[in-house]
Write a protein that holds these residues in place. Structure first.
Motif, PDB file in Angstrom:
ATOM      1  N   CYS A  40       0.829  -1.211   0.000  1.00 44.24           N
ATOM      2  CA  CYS A  40       0.000   0.000   0.000  1.00 44.24           C
ATOM      3  C   CYS A  40       0.862   1.260   0.000  1.00 44.24           C
ATOM      4  O   CYS A  40       0.544   2.230  -0.690  1.00 44.24           O
ATOM      5  CB  CYS A  40      -0.937  -0.005   1.202  1.00 44.24           C
ATOM      6  N   SER A  41       1.949   1.251   0.753  1.00 43.45           N
ATOM      7  CA  SER A  41       2.833   2.415   0.796  1.00 43.45           C
ATOM      8  C   SER A  41       3.476   2.682  -0.563  1.00 43.45           C
ATOM      9  O   SER A  41       3.543   3.829  -1.006  1.00 43.45           O
ATOM     10  CB  SER A  41       3.923   2.222   1.847  1.00 43.45           C
ATOM     11  N   LEU A  42       3.935   1.638  -1.211  1.00 46.37           N
ATOM     12  CA  LEU A  42       4.515   1.812  -2.551  1.00 46.37           C
ATOM     13  C   LEU A  42       3.467   2.283  -3.555  1.00 46.37           C
ATOM     14  O   LEU A  42       3.762   3.123  -4.416  1.00 46.37           O
ATOM     15  CB  LEU A  42       5.140   0.504  -3.039  1.00 46.37           C
ATOM     16  N   GLY A  43       2.267   1.751  -3.458  1.00 48.19           N
ATOM     17  CA  GLY A  43       1.202   2.186  -4.358  1.00 48.19           C
ATOM     18  C   GLY A  43       0.898   3.660  -4.196  1.00 48.19           C
ATOM     19  O   GLY A  43       0.780   4.397  -5.183  1.00 48.19           O
ATOM     20  N   ILE A  44       0.789   4.115  -2.957  1.00 44.56           N
ATOM     21  CA  ILE A  44       0.528   5.539  -2.702  1.00 44.56           C
ATOM     22  C   ILE A  44       1.701   6.387  -3.179  1.00 44.56           C
ATOM     23  O   ILE A  44       1.510   7.447  -3.783  1.00 44.56           O
ATOM     24  CB  ILE A  44       0.235   5.758  -1.211  1.00 44.56           C
ATOM     25  N   TYR A  45       2.914   5.932  -2.934  1.00 39.50           N
ATOM     26  CA  TYR A  45       4.093   6.688  -3.362  1.00 39.50           C
ATOM     27  C   TYR A  45       4.141   6.832  -4.881  1.00 39.50           C
ATOM     28  O   TYR A  45       4.345   7.933  -5.411  1.00 39.50           O
ATOM     29  CB  TYR A  45       5.359   5.988  -2.856  1.00 39.50           C
ATOM     30  N   TYR A  46       3.940   5.728  -5.616  1.00 33.65           N
ATOM     31  CA  TYR A  46       3.980   5.799  -7.072  1.00 33.65           C
ATOM     32  C   TYR A  46       2.815   6.593  -7.644  1.00 33.65           C
ATOM     33  O   TYR A  46       2.958   7.267  -8.670  1.00 33.65           O
ATOM     34  CB  TYR A  46       4.034   4.410  -7.692  1.00 33.65           C
ATOM     35  N   LEU A  47       1.657   6.531  -6.993  1.00 32.82           N
ATOM     36  CA  LEU A  47       0.523   7.334  -7.446  1.00 32.82           C
ATOM     37  C   LEU A  47       0.817   8.828  -7.323  1.00 32.82           C
ATOM     38  O   LEU A  47       0.465   9.614  -8.202  1.00 32.82           O
ATOM     39  CB  LEU A  47      -0.737   6.975  -6.656  1.00 32.82           C
ATOM     40  N   THR A  48       1.447   9.220  -6.231  1.00 31.37           N
ATOM     41  CA  THR A  48       1.755  10.643  -6.057  1.00 31.37           C
ATOM     42  C   THR A  48       2.910  11.090  -6.945  1.00 31.37           C
ATOM     43  O   THR A  48       2.905  12.221  -7.433  1.00 31.37           O
ATOM     44  CB  THR A  48       2.067  10.960  -4.585  1.00 31.37           C
ATOM     45  N   GLN A  49       3.890  10.229  -7.155  1.00 30.23           N
ATOM     46  CA  GLN A  49       5.039  10.601  -7.978  1.00 30.23           C
ATOM     47  C   GLN A  49       4.696  10.666  -9.464  1.00 30.23           C
ATOM     48  O   GLN A  49       5.255  11.494 -10.186  1.00 30.23           O
ATOM     49  CB  GLN A  49       6.195   9.615  -7.761  1.00 30.23           C
ATOM     50  N   PRO A  58      -4.332  11.426 -21.075  1.00 27.67           N
ATOM     51  CA  PRO A  58      -5.655  11.292 -20.447  1.00 27.67           C
ATOM     52  C   PRO A  58      -6.455  10.079 -20.922  1.00 27.67           C
ATOM     53  O   PRO A  58      -7.385   9.659 -20.245  1.00 27.67           O
ATOM     54  CB  PRO A  58      -6.361  12.600 -20.826  1.00 27.67           C
ATOM     55  N   GLU A  59      -6.091   9.496 -22.073  1.00 28.30           N
ATOM     56  CA  GLU A  59      -6.863   8.334 -22.523  1.00 28.30           C
ATOM     57  C   GLU A  59      -6.477   7.049 -21.794  1.00 28.30           C
ATOM     58  O   GLU A  59      -7.168   6.049 -21.896  1.00 28.30           O
ATOM     59  CB  GLU A  59      -6.792   8.131 -24.020  1.00 28.30           C
ATOM     60  N   SER A  60      -5.413   7.076 -21.019  1.00 23.83           N
ATOM     61  CA  SER A  60      -4.983   5.901 -20.268  1.00 23.83           C
ATOM     62  C   SER A  60      -5.708   5.829 -18.924  1.00 23.83           C
ATOM     63  O   SER A  60      -5.959   6.844 -18.291  1.00 23.83           O
ATOM     64  CB  SER A  60      -3.472   5.962 -20.029  1.00 23.83           C
ATOM     65  N   ILE A  61      -6.034   4.613 -18.507  1.00 34.22           N
ATOM     66  CA  ILE A  61      -6.666   4.427 -17.195  1.00 34.22           C
ATOM     67  C   ILE A  61      -5.700   3.772 -16.207  1.00 34.22           C
ATOM     68  O   ILE A  61      -6.121   3.242 -15.187  1.00 34.22           O
ATOM     69  CB  ILE A  61      -7.963   3.592 -17.316  1.00 34.22           C
ATOM     70  N   LEU A  62      -4.421   3.856 -16.496  1.00 38.69           N
ATOM     71  CA  LEU A  62      -3.417   3.221 -15.636  1.00 38.69           C
ATOM     72  C   LEU A  62      -3.448   3.793 -14.231  1.00 38.69           C
ATOM     73  O   LEU A  62      -3.444   3.045 -13.249  1.00 38.69           O
ATOM     74  CB  LEU A  62      -2.018   3.380 -16.237  1.00 38.69           C
ATOM     75  N   TRP A  63      -3.489   5.111 -14.108  1.00 42.24           N
ATOM     76  CA  TRP A  63      -3.462   5.740 -12.785  1.00 42.24           C
ATOM     77  C   TRP A  63      -4.692   5.334 -11.987  1.00 42.24           C
ATOM     78  O   TRP A  63      -4.597   5.016 -10.798  1.00 42.24           O
ATOM     79  CB  TRP A  63      -3.389   7.264 -12.928  1.00 42.24           C
ATOM     80  N   ASP A  64      -5.852   5.296 -12.627  1.00 48.59           N
ATOM     81  CA  ASP A  64      -7.093   4.902 -11.954  1.00 48.59           C
ATOM     82  C   ASP A  64      -7.047   3.436 -11.523  1.00 48.59           C
ATOM     83  O   ASP A  64      -7.504   3.082 -10.435  1.00 48.59           O
ATOM     84  CB  ASP A  64      -8.291   5.140 -12.870  1.00 48.59           C
ATOM     85  N   TYR A  65      -6.495   2.594 -12.388  1.00 48.96           N
ATOM     86  CA  TYR A  65      -6.377   1.170 -12.057  1.00 48.96           C
ATOM     87  C   TYR A  65      -5.480   0.961 -10.840  1.00 48.96           C
ATOM     88  O   TYR A  65      -5.826   0.198  -9.930  1.00 48.96           O
ATOM     89  CB  TYR A  65      -5.830   0.392 -13.254  1.00 48.96           C
ATOM     90  N   VAL A  66      -4.346   1.638 -10.790  1.00 52.67           N
ATOM     91  CA  VAL A  66      -3.437   1.482  -9.652  1.00 52.67           C
ATOM     92  C   VAL A  66      -4.083   2.040  -8.387  1.00 52.67           C
ATOM     93  O   VAL A  66      -3.932   1.472  -7.301  1.00 52.67           O
ATOM     94  CB  VAL A  66      -2.070   2.142  -9.952  1.00 52.67           C
ATOM     95  N   ASP A 125       6.301   2.939 -21.429  1.00 53.51           N
ATOM     96  CA  ASP A 125       5.858   2.084 -20.331  1.00 53.51           C
ATOM     97  C   ASP A 125       6.964   1.863 -19.309  1.00 53.51           C
ATOM     98  O   ASP A 125       6.975   0.861 -18.628  1.00 53.51           O
ATOM     99  CB  ASP A 125       5.348   0.752 -20.864  1.00 53.51           C
ATOM    100  N   ASN A 126       7.861   2.814 -19.208  1.00 54.08           N
ATOM    101  CA  ASN A 126       8.983   2.633 -18.297  1.00 54.08           C
ATOM    102  C   ASN A 126       8.821   3.432 -17.004  1.00 54.08           C
ATOM    103  O   ASN A 126       9.794   3.715 -16.330  1.00 54.08           O
ATOM    104  CB  ASN A 126      10.291   3.029 -19.001  1.00 54.08           C
ATOM    105  N   THR A 127       7.611   3.805 -16.655  1.00 55.85           N
ATOM    106  CA  THR A 127       7.405   4.535 -15.412  1.00 55.85           C
ATOM    107  C   THR A 127       7.261   3.555 -14.255  1.00 55.85           C
ATOM    108  O   THR A 127       6.923   2.380 -14.449  1.00 55.85           O
ATOM    109  CB  THR A 127       6.138   5.405 -15.496  1.00 55.85           C
ATOM    110  N   ASN A 128       7.507   4.047 -13.075  1.00 54.38           N
ATOM    111  CA  ASN A 128       7.344   3.201 -11.885  1.00 54.38           C
ATOM    112  C   ASN A 128       5.884   2.821 -11.672  1.00 54.38           C
ATOM    113  O   ASN A 128       5.585   1.743 -11.176  1.00 54.38           O
ATOM    114  CB  ASN A 128       7.891   3.912 -10.663  1.00 54.38           C
ATOM    115  N   LEU A 129       4.977   3.722 -12.047  1.00 53.16           N
ATOM    116  CA  LEU A 129       3.558   3.421 -11.899  1.00 53.16           C
ATOM    117  C   LEU A 129       3.154   2.255 -12.799  1.00 53.16           C
ATOM    118  O   LEU A 129       2.385   1.382 -12.388  1.00 53.16           O
ATOM    119  CB  LEU A 129       2.724   4.660 -12.234  1.00 53.16           C
ATOM    120  N   TRP A 130       3.684   2.208 -14.010  1.00 52.67           N
ATOM    121  CA  TRP A 130       3.371   1.112 -14.923  1.00 52.67           C
ATOM    122  C   TRP A 130       3.943  -0.202 -14.378  1.00 52.67           C
ATOM    123  O   TRP A 130       3.285  -1.234 -14.421  1.00 52.67           O
ATOM    124  CB  TRP A 130       3.932   1.406 -16.316  1.00 52.67           C
ATOM    125  N   LYS A 131       5.153  -0.149 -13.830  1.00 45.64           N
ATOM    126  CA  LYS A 131       5.756  -1.358 -13.240  1.00 45.64           C
ATOM    127  C   LYS A 131       4.964  -1.829 -12.032  1.00 45.64           C
ATOM    128  O   LYS A 131       4.762  -3.033 -11.826  1.00 45.64           O
ATOM    129  CB  LYS A 131       7.208  -1.078 -12.860  1.00 45.64           C
TER     130      LYS A 131
END
Length: 184
Positions: A40-49, A58-66, A125-131
């Protein structure tokens, strides 16, 4: 109290062995909750970063999915917590397992499209959020297999037998203690 009486209740002949088993049991619970807190901590960190991804693509739903995966991460622990730390009925635990299976299956479906769509729409696709999204996706797939196995075993074998408590039920009377320096 004889050691034969103690080993008859717990199946453990030595008190040191019983203490060691209890320590291992509680360490496993601590380990599970530590992994959950780190996830959960890593998820919150990557979401904020990587919040900028929402504006750049904006057409990607990656941030919403995470975000949803991080919020519903406790879903994976619900059956374990109910089974081991409460006295709820077995039928309720089965219903919670089925509900968590469907929640995770829908997250896997949305996550698969979200990860694939992000790769196609945003061209990187090399962002930490995608990983982290890939890691969440794989964890959810593993959980779906575990929940399916649990549902099949519940259906095939029904309610499990009650486990015996490994902590001995020792009666303690206040007459057994000597209180020489009583303050009252």
């Amino acid at each position: 109290m004889s050691s034969d009486y103690r080993s008859g209740i717990t199946g453990v002949k030595s008190y040191k062995c019983l203490v060691f088993l209890l320590i291992l049991a509680y360490l496993s619970v601590f380990f599970i909750f530590s992994i959950f807190a780190a996830y959960c901590s890593l998820g919150i960190y990557y979401l904020t970063q990587d919040y900028y991804i929402r504006e750049q693509c904006p057409e990607s739903i990656l941030w919403d999915y995470v975000l949803v995966s991080t919020i519903l991460a406790g879903n994976k622990l619900s059956v374990y917590l109910l089974k081991n730390f409460t006295n709820v009925k077995f039928s309720f635990i089965k219903k919670i397992n089925i509900a968590s299976f469907f929640i995770e299956a829908s997250l896997v479906t949305v996550g698969g499209f979200g990860l694939f769509d992000h790769n196609l729409a945003c061209q990187y696709d090399n962002t930490n959020l995608w990983k982290f999204g890939i890691a969440s996706f794989l964890l959810q797939i593993i959980y779906i297999f575990v929940a399916t196995y649990k549902m099949l075993m519940d259906y095939a074998y029904g309610e499990p037998f009650k486990k015996r408590n490994i902590v001995p039920d020792i009666q303690i009377n206040m007459d057994d203690f000597i209180m020489d320096n009583d303050v009252f």
